[in-house]
Write an enzyme that holds these catalytic residues in place. Sequence first.
Site, PDB file in Angstrom:
ATOM      1  N   ARG A  31      34.668  18.310  52.164  1.00  0.00           N
ATOM      2  CA  ARG A  31      34.583  18.972  53.406  1.00  0.00           C
ATOM      3  C   ARG A  31      34.110  17.625  54.493  1.00  0.00           C
ATOM      4  NH1 ARG A  31      31.166  24.201  55.320  1.00  0.00           N
ATOM      5  NH2 ARG A  31      33.018  25.138  54.682  1.00  0.00           N
ATOM      6  N   HIS A  82      41.190  24.942  57.677  1.00  0.00           N
ATOM      7  CA  HIS A  82      40.156  25.455  56.739  1.00  0.00           C
ATOM      8  C   HIS A  82      41.019  26.227  55.651  1.00  0.00           C
ATOM      9  CE1 HIS A  82      36.479  26.609  54.749  1.00  0.00           C
ATOM     10  NE2 HIS A  82      36.052  27.389  55.634  1.00  0.00           N
ATOM     11  N   GLN A 101      39.512  29.029  53.079  1.00  0.00           N
ATOM     12  CA  GLN A 101      39.375  30.172  53.565  1.00  0.00           C
ATOM     13  C   GLN A 101      40.473  31.317  54.305  1.00  0.00           C
ATOM     14  OE1 GLN A 101      35.618  31.129  54.521  1.00  0.00           O
ATOM     15  NE2 GLN A 101      36.556  32.900  54.686  1.00  0.00           N
ATOM     16  N   ASP A 154      35.404  33.541  64.988  1.00  0.00           N
ATOM     17  CA  ASP A 154      34.736  32.472  64.378  1.00  0.00           C
ATOM     18  C   ASP A 154      33.560  32.180  65.311  1.00  0.00           C
ATOM     19  OD1 ASP A 154      33.745  30.613  62.853  1.00  0.00           O
ATOM     20  OD2 ASP A 154      35.421  29.172  63.137  1.00  0.00           O
ATOM     21  N   CYS A 164      34.753  34.242  58.754  1.00  0.00           N
ATOM     22  CA  CYS A 164      34.631  33.436  57.709  1.00  0.00           C
ATOM     23  C   CYS A 164      33.319  33.203  57.419  1.00  0.00           C
ATOM     24  CB  CYS A 164      35.354  32.210  58.237  1.00  0.00           C
ATOM     25  SG  CYS A 164      34.672  31.034  59.373  1.00  0.00           S
ATOM     26  N   ARG A 180      36.624  34.057  48.288  1.00  0.00           N
ATOM     27  CA  ARG A 180      36.435  32.804  47.993  1.00  0.00           C
ATOM     28  C   ARG A 180      36.496  32.013  46.449  1.00  0.00           C
ATOM     29  NH1 ARG A 180      34.928  29.362  52.562  1.00  0.00           N
ATOM     30  NH2 ARG A 180      35.652  27.812  51.130  1.00  0.00           N
TER      31      ARG A 180
HETATM   32  N1  NVA Z   1      34.806  26.853  62.353  1.00  0.00           N
HETATM   33  C1  NVA Z   1      33.481  26.587  61.647  1.00  0.00           C
HETATM   34  C2  NVA Z   1      33.843  27.231  60.204  1.00  0.00           C
HETATM   35  C3  NVA Z   1      32.571  27.254  59.325  1.00  0.00           C
HETATM   36  C4  NVA Z   1      32.928  27.876  57.852  1.00  0.00           C
HETATM   37  C5  NVA Z   1      33.292  25.118  61.640  1.00  0.00           C
HETATM   38  O1  NVA Z   1      34.225  24.379  61.464  1.00  0.00           O
HETATM   39  O2  NVA Z   1      32.027  25.029  61.647  1.00  0.00           O
HETATM   40  N1   CP Z   2      33.157  30.183  55.433  1.00  0.00           N
HETATM   41  C1   CP Z   2      32.554  29.048  54.788  1.00  0.00           C
HETATM   42  O1   CP Z   2      33.322  27.888  54.786  1.00  0.00           O
HETATM   43  O2   CP Z   2      31.161  28.952  54.903  1.00  0.00           O
HETATM   44  P1   CP Z   2      30.278  27.788  54.386  1.00  0.00           P
HETATM   45  O3   CP Z   2      30.125  26.810  55.661  1.00  0.00           O
HETATM   46  O4   CP Z   2      29.045  28.370  54.214  1.00  0.00           O
HETATM   47  O5   CP Z   2      30.760  26.976  53.266  1.00  0.00           O
END
Ligand code: NVA
Ligand code: CP
Length: 306
Positions: free
Chosen positions: A104, A131, A134, A220, A260, A288
Amino acid sequence: MAIRHFLQFNDLSRAELEYVFERARWIKAQFKAYQQYWPLTDRTLVMIFEKASTRTRLSFEAGMHQLGGSAIYLNTRDSQLGRGEPVEDAAQVISRMSDMVMIRTFEQDIIERFAANSRVPVINGLTNEYHPCQILADIFTFIEHRGSIKGKTVAWIGDSNNMCNTWLQAAEILDFNVHVSTPPGYEVEPERANLYGHDHYEEFADPMEAARGADLVTTDVWTSMGFEAENEERMRDFADWQVDADMMEVAASNALFMHCLPAHRGEEVAAEVIDGVQSVVWDEAENRLHVQKALMEFLLLGYLKV
Ligand code: NVA
Ligand code: CP
């Protein structure tokens, strides 16, 4: 067998995605029946986090243990990754000591460079651009509740972020439609979304029109990780892009709601929607675990006889 990565949703073909969904269904059923299933005994997953996470860490770590393997957590703060070791060098070393890596991070370029120097499969656990894990879970959840997503309409309300880009890629591969509504200035950038074509999405200035007749309404956070400096401005710009009961009312009568998570009630979604009967966010979060187990199995073992 050539190494397979999952860096973008379109790294898997339609047939491979359908196989992964089928395996996820089977793996989930085994898990629910308390059947031990250890195809990845002695395999090690390294998880690298440059951003915060609850679900992604938990689902990969628990998933790897449940498949008989183990998972190691690294973060930027207390590894050499945060002190400027080149990503190419990190990839060489980490991939000699493990069987699979989940990352990540920020720019997609970082994960692409890691993968180019990795001896083992690399999975995108979220970048600024995508992502994909997800969206695997979201589509699996849709299929569980409503059957095939082919030909269906997904309404994306809010920011054209990593989730939105990945929905757009998925629509091209799995042949469904996405109706996108973003505030002015936050529109989809097709190049950033890395789309083959523009046949599967339509943009709407009015979020109510995007939601009209949709089979799934999803949104989101207004401010994704890494964009915190824009938060105040975004709160103003996105104020009319909240998924509320009126919006769900114009969607199809059996429309689902997904997010998500983590969610901000009163911002991108009204509490009555996320906590209402059309919301499947808890199934979505749980899935997930199951889809990623199927994904890891596929990337390491390929097609298994079913
Ligand atoms: N779009 C959000 C998703 C978090 C799971 C982010 O990137 O922070
Ligand atoms: N939806 C998701 O990826 O959650 P986290 O940021 O908690 O991993």
